[in-house]
Scaffold this motif. Structure first.
Motif, PDB file in Angstrom:
ATOM      1  N   ILE A   1       0.860  -1.176   0.000  1.00  0.00           N
ATOM      2  CA  ILE A   1       0.000   0.000   0.000  1.00  0.00           C
ATOM      3  C   ILE A   1       0.900   1.230   0.000  1.00  0.00           C
ATOM      4  CG2 ILE A   1      -1.754   1.300   1.269  1.00  0.00           C
ATOM      5  CD1 ILE A   1      -2.611  -1.434   2.499  1.00  0.00           C
TER       6      ILE A   1
ATOM      7  N   THR B   1      -3.795   7.460   1.237  1.00  0.00           N
ATOM      8  CA  THR B   1      -3.647   6.278   0.394  1.00  0.00           C
ATOM      9  C   THR B   1      -4.638   6.411  -0.755  1.00  0.00           C
ATOM     10  OG1 THR B   1      -5.330   4.896   1.467  1.00  0.00           O
ATOM     11  CG2 THR B   1      -3.108   4.848   2.414  1.00  0.00           C
TER      12      THR B   1
ATOM     13  N   GLU C   1      -8.710   2.917  -3.449  1.00  0.00           N
ATOM     14  CA  GLU C   1      -8.883   1.463  -3.506  1.00  0.00           C
ATOM     15  C   GLU C   1      -8.085   0.721  -2.426  1.00  0.00           C
ATOM     16  OE1 GLU C   1      -5.959   2.660  -6.818  1.00  0.00           O
ATOM     17  OE2 GLU C   1      -7.893   3.379  -6.103  1.00  0.00           O
ATOM     18  N   ASP C   2      -7.119   1.386  -1.801  1.00  0.00           N
ATOM     19  CA  ASP C   2      -6.309   0.767  -0.747  1.00  0.00           C
ATOM     20  C   ASP C   2      -6.696   1.210   0.661  1.00  0.00           C
ATOM     21  OD1 ASP C   2      -4.704  -0.612  -2.588  1.00  0.00           O
ATOM     22  OD2 ASP C   2      -3.368   1.112  -2.820  1.00  0.00           O
TER      23      ASP C   2
ATOM     24  N   LYS D   1      -8.215  -1.399   3.246  1.00  0.00           N
ATOM     25  CA  LYS D   1      -7.173  -2.390   3.541  1.00  0.00           C
ATOM     26  C   LYS D   1      -6.114  -1.778   4.456  1.00  0.00           C
ATOM     27  CE  LYS D   1      -3.656  -5.340   1.433  1.00  0.00           C
ATOM     28  NZ  LYS D   1      -2.969  -5.706   0.179  1.00  0.00           N
ATOM     29  N   ALA D   2      -5.734  -0.538   4.192  1.00  0.00           N
ATOM     30  CA  ALA D   2      -4.731   0.139   5.019  1.00  0.00           C
ATOM     31  C   ALA D   2      -5.216   0.253   6.461  1.00  0.00           C
ATOM     32  CB  ALA D   2      -4.423   1.522   4.458  1.00  0.00           C
TER      33      ALA D   2
END
Length: 121
Positions: A86, A101, A104-105, A108-109
């Motif tokens: 990431i 970020t 799209e990340d 998840k981050a």
């Protein structure tokens, strides 16, 4: 350590000059070097005199005021995210650090950081 989600989409821009920047916007980060003038701002608040623009960023900040004697806070976050592929764009202020970020990340981050013990608020 607490990380606060920011409920905006951000853009990173290169601008001709700073005359069109909305300095009253809730978030606006300005950088100037001998080579460029840059702005990180809420996407809807991008100035009209943009030369280049990268949309599609979300952000969170390290909550609270960080003492200048603290070492490695941003690097630990960056390392955790890098290990999970990431990428980040970081901005620091007098009080704290902001980490962006790609959209799209983002989730998840935050999940990676939560699993590492950070409290997401």
């Amino acid at each position: 350590m607490k990380l606060k989600r920011l409920d905006y989409h951000f853009s990173i821009c290169k601008v001709k000059d700073f005359s069109e920047i909305d300095l009253e916007s809730e978030y606006c980060f300005i950088g100037k070097t001998d080579e460029e003038k840059s702005v990180v701002c809420i996407t809807e608040k991008c100035p009209v005199n943009v030369i280049e623009r990268e949309d599609g960023w979300n952000a969170f900040r390290i909550q609270g005021t960080l003492d200048f004697s603290l070492i490695g806070i941003l690097s630990k976050i960056a390392l955790l995210l890098a290990e999970n592929e990431i990428g980040i764009f970081a901005v620091s202020t007098f009080n704290t650090d902001y980490i962006l970020t790609k959209n799209e990340d983002y989730e998840k981050a935050l999940q990676v950081l939560s699993e590492a013990g950070y409290q997401i608020i």
